[in-house]
Scaffold this motif. Structure first.
Motif, short mmCIF file in Angstrom:
data_model
loop_
_atom_site.label_atom_id
_atom_site.label_comp_id
_atom_site.label_asym_id
_atom_site.label_seq_id
_atom_site.Cartn_x
_atom_site.Cartn_y
_atom_site.Cartn_z
N LEU A 19 -2.32 2.70 8.47
CA LEU A 19 -1.79 3.18 7.19
C LEU A 19 -0.44 2.58 7.01
O LEU A 19 -0.49 2.17 5.68
N ARG A 28 -1.54 -1.00 5.99
CA ARG A 28 -2.02 -1.11 4.46
C ARG A 28 -0.78 -1.10 3.48
O ARG A 28 -0.94 -1.60 2.49
N TYR A 29 0.07 0.02 3.66
CA TYR A 29 1.05 0.18 2.59
C TYR A 29 2.42 -0.71 2.83
O TYR A 29 3.30 -0.19 2.17
N ILE A 47 5.86 7.12 7.73
CA ILE A 47 4.72 8.00 7.74
C ILE A 47 4.89 9.18 8.33
O ILE A 47 4.68 10.32 7.77
N GLU A 90 -3.95 11.87 5.34
CA GLU A 90 -4.52 11.86 3.84
C GLU A 90 -3.50 11.97 2.95
O GLU A 90 -3.21 11.38 1.92
N GLU A 112 -1.25 9.27 2.74
CA GLU A 112 -1.69 8.04 2.23
C GLU A 112 -1.42 8.47 0.88
O GLU A 112 -0.96 7.36 0.19
N LYS A 152 0.83 5.97 -1.72
CA LYS A 152 0.16 5.43 -3.09
C LYS A 152 1.22 5.89 -4.21
O LYS A 152 1.57 5.06 -5.05
#
Lengths: 130, 115
Positions: A29, A32-33, A40, B30, B33, B37
């Protein structure tokens, strides 16, 4: 991976063991970002979750399009600036030359007792480039 | 790895067992994530505004530069013409002056001889 959780102020800590599989998911994750695993984990542990307001992909494309436009204009701007600088330098030399010719003209007309007509437009132009 | 969190939240987590904390992390991946975003979205929004402003600025500068270049080219043409015109005019005036000087000299010489 051993995770230590500490408070901003005060003493105490919580130690947690994160298994390889979960750690891999967190790392994936992060990759990806483009953020760290710590970032995170901090989001999750503080519970400061957010939801995107619009379409991120669309926004991504709009930014890409704008970047392209800026690049194109900058590409156009740089050589034009160089050319404009060249013409300005040419005009400066021409203005010096004209200034000399005008002085000579006035002097010659004075010797010949002829009336000199001042060219204001030309003088203004010379001043501008000098 | 060490994570620092607000004291109040720390107190809440302290009540959970190690297994519960791992479960909390796993279950909220999730949501994390979605948060990433949203962060990316905010970053892109800011970038978009900056780029739009930059674009406007470049367009303005480019327009001014194009105007300047066009005028400078016209001025160059005009100054070339004027320079050529003045060069010719000065040449004719110099000849005229030399002629006048020669005539004056001759006149003086004739007067000296007469005297």
């Amino acid at each position: 991976m051993r995770l230590k959780i500490k408070p901003e102020r005060g003493l105490g800590k919580i130690e947690v063991e994160i298994d390889e599989d979960l750690w891999r998911r967190i790392r994936g994750l992060g990759e990806r970002y483009g953020v760290s695993e710590g970032h995170i984990l901090r989001i999750i542990l503080t519970g400061e979750f957010r939801i995107p307001e619009g379409n991120v992909e669309k926004l991504e494309n709009e930014v890409k399009e704008l970047e392209k436009k800026v690049y194109e204009l900058e590409k156009k701007w740089a050589p034009l600036r160089y050319k404009a600088y060249g013409v300005r330098e040419d005009n400066k030399i021409l203005a010096i030359k004209l200034s000399g010719l005008l002085a000579e003209n006035t002097q010659l007309k004075r010797f010949l007792r002829k009336k000199a007509k001042p060219n204001f437009e030309l003088r203004k132009l010379i001043e501008y480039y000098l | 790895m060490e994570i620092i969190i607000p004291k109040e939240r720390f107190k809440e987590l302290k009540k959970l067992s190690e297994v519960e904390i791992v479960k909390l992390i796993e279950e909220n991946l999730e949501k994390a994530e979605e948060t990433l975003k949203a962060e990316r979205e905010a970053f892109l929004h800011e970038k978009k505004i900056k780029l739009e402003n930059k674009l406007k600025e470049i367009e303005k500068q480019l327009e001014a530069l194009e105007r300047f270049y066009e005028k400078a080219m016209q001025d160059r043409e005009f100054m070339h013409e004027m320079s050529e015109k003045l060069r010719k005019e000065n040449m004719a005036l110099r000849e005229e002056l030399e002629e006048k000087n020669r005539a004056l000299k001759n006149k003086t010489r004739e007067r000296t001889w007469k005297d």
